[in-house]
Design a protein around this motif. Sequence first.
Motif, PDB file in Angstrom:
ATOM      1  N   GLY A  99       0.820  -1.206   0.000  1.00 36.12           N
ATOM      2  CA  GLY A  99       0.000   0.000   0.000  1.00 36.12           C
ATOM      3  C   GLY A  99       0.854   1.256   0.000  1.00 36.12           C
ATOM      4  O   GLY A  99       0.566   2.223  -0.713  1.00 36.12           O
ATOM      5  N   GLY A 107       2.205   1.668  -3.402  1.00 34.14           N
ATOM      6  CA  GLY A 107       1.151   2.194  -4.267  1.00 34.14           C
ATOM      7  C   GLY A 107       0.919   3.673  -4.051  1.00 34.14           C
ATOM      8  O   GLY A 107       0.726   4.430  -5.013  1.00 34.14           O
ATOM      9  N   ASP A 108       0.964   4.109  -2.794  1.00 37.02           N
ATOM     10  CA  ASP A 108       0.798   5.533  -2.510  1.00 37.02           C
ATOM     11  C   ASP A 108       1.922   6.349  -3.134  1.00 37.02           C
ATOM     12  O   ASP A 108       1.687   7.442  -3.665  1.00 37.02           O
ATOM     13  N   PHE A 133      -1.243  -1.857  -5.430  1.00 36.60           N
ATOM     14  CA  PHE A 133      -2.431  -2.022  -4.594  1.00 36.60           C
ATOM     15  C   PHE A 133      -3.125  -3.355  -4.871  1.00 36.60           C
ATOM     16  O   PHE A 133      -3.644  -3.989  -3.938  1.00 36.60           O
ATOM     17  N   GLY A 150      -1.303  -5.804  -3.015  1.00 37.29           N
ATOM     18  CA  GLY A 150      -1.636  -5.643  -1.594  1.00 37.29           C
ATOM     19  C   GLY A 150      -2.972  -6.281  -1.251  1.00 37.29           C
ATOM     20  O   GLY A 150      -3.123  -6.903  -0.193  1.00 37.29           O
ATOM     21  N   HIS A 151      -3.945  -6.137  -2.145  1.00 37.02           N
ATOM     22  CA  HIS A 151      -5.246  -6.773  -1.906  1.00 37.02           C
ATOM     23  C   HIS A 151      -5.125  -8.298  -1.918  1.00 37.02           C
ATOM     24  O   HIS A 151      -5.816  -8.985  -1.147  1.00 37.02           O
ATOM     25  N   TYR A 167      -8.199  -4.939 -11.634  1.00 41.46           N
ATOM     26  CA  TYR A 167      -8.117  -4.430 -10.264  1.00 41.46           C
ATOM     27  C   TYR A 167      -9.466  -4.573  -9.561  1.00 41.46           C
ATOM     28  O   TYR A 167      -9.517  -4.955  -8.381  1.00 41.46           O
ATOM     29  N   ILE A 172      -9.977  -6.546  -5.931  1.00 45.94           N
ATOM     30  CA  ILE A 172     -10.481  -5.945  -4.698  1.00 45.94           C
ATOM     31  C   ILE A 172     -11.834  -6.558  -4.319  1.00 45.94           C
ATOM     32  O   ILE A 172     -12.160  -6.685  -3.130  1.00 45.94           O
ATOM     33  N   PHE A 200     -12.175   0.486   2.365  1.00 50.90           N
ATOM     34  CA  PHE A 200     -11.197   0.494   1.277  1.00 50.90           C
ATOM     35  C   PHE A 200     -11.922   0.503  -0.071  1.00 50.90           C
ATOM     36  O   PHE A 200     -11.560   1.257  -0.998  1.00 50.90           O
ATOM     37  N   ASP A 210     -11.735   3.382  -3.008  1.00 47.07           N
ATOM     38  CA  ASP A 210     -11.354   3.130  -4.397  1.00 47.07           C
ATOM     39  C   ASP A 210     -12.454   3.527  -5.372  1.00 47.07           C
ATOM     40  O   ASP A 210     -12.177   3.982  -6.489  1.00 47.07           O
ATOM     41  N   TYR A 229      -9.472   6.201   2.822  1.00 48.60           N
ATOM     42  CA  TYR A 229      -8.396   5.240   2.575  1.00 48.60           C
ATOM     43  C   TYR A 229      -7.498   5.009   3.788  1.00 48.60           C
ATOM     44  O   TYR A 229      -7.252   3.856   4.180  1.00 48.60           O
ATOM     45  N   GLN A 237      -6.802   1.422   6.014  1.00 47.28           N
ATOM     46  CA  GLN A 237      -5.541   0.737   6.284  1.00 47.28           C
ATOM     47  C   GLN A 237      -5.317   0.587   7.794  1.00 47.28           C
ATOM     48  O   GLN A 237      -4.841  -0.457   8.259  1.00 47.28           O
TER      49      GLN A 237
END
Length: 226
Positions: free
Chosen positions: A80, A83-84, A102, A105-106, A154, A158, A181, A185, A212, A216
Amino acid sequence: MSGGRLAAGRIFCATVGMSLLTDPLFLIAAALAALHLLRFAAAGESWPKTVTKTLSVLLLAVIALRAGAPVPLSLGLLLGALGDFCLSRPGQRMFLAGMAAFAAGHLAYLALFLGLGAGPPPLLPALALLIGGVAAALWIAPRAEGMVAPVRGYIAVIAAMTLAALGLRGAPMLVSGALVFVASDFVLALQRFVLAPGRAARAAAYLVWALYWPAQALILAGGLLP
């Protein structure tokens, strides 16, 4: 869940919540997240924006690593943060890199939830999630010029992660984190691909971050429960 187990779960949640609220690293992360919300959420790309955005989640990953959290939890937070970093930099290639981070991460969170014993999700929430995912794939993704396939991929990832979260029992923070989350998104997709530049897009940028980072933090707190 029996009344005794439910009460115990609430005590565990309160204990983890209080320990995070007194953790210096968490307080620094929260301060950086607040700074990003107030100063950078709707601003253009800049290195100060990148630093505040990335560090606010990277510190959550450090907390997870320090606590000996399950590997998928720490990995999901690290991805994450990556991704940020990518999403805070200009250009479509960086956006795609951020989306890939991301998505990975998911998948890490999906592994976490399955490892915690996620079962079949409740029918109505699962149907609502799937309908929303199909609508996003058919309505929003086609507006992502040159990125239709990655955006649809994506969405599928998710959705799978959130379905697994819905199948958890006695893990309200993890379920809440996953759902928030998804909301974040969805707003990000509207801001990026649907809304024209202006007041609505700026408001959406603030809302994305306001959803967001707490998502997290909720996943971190839920993942640290015994």
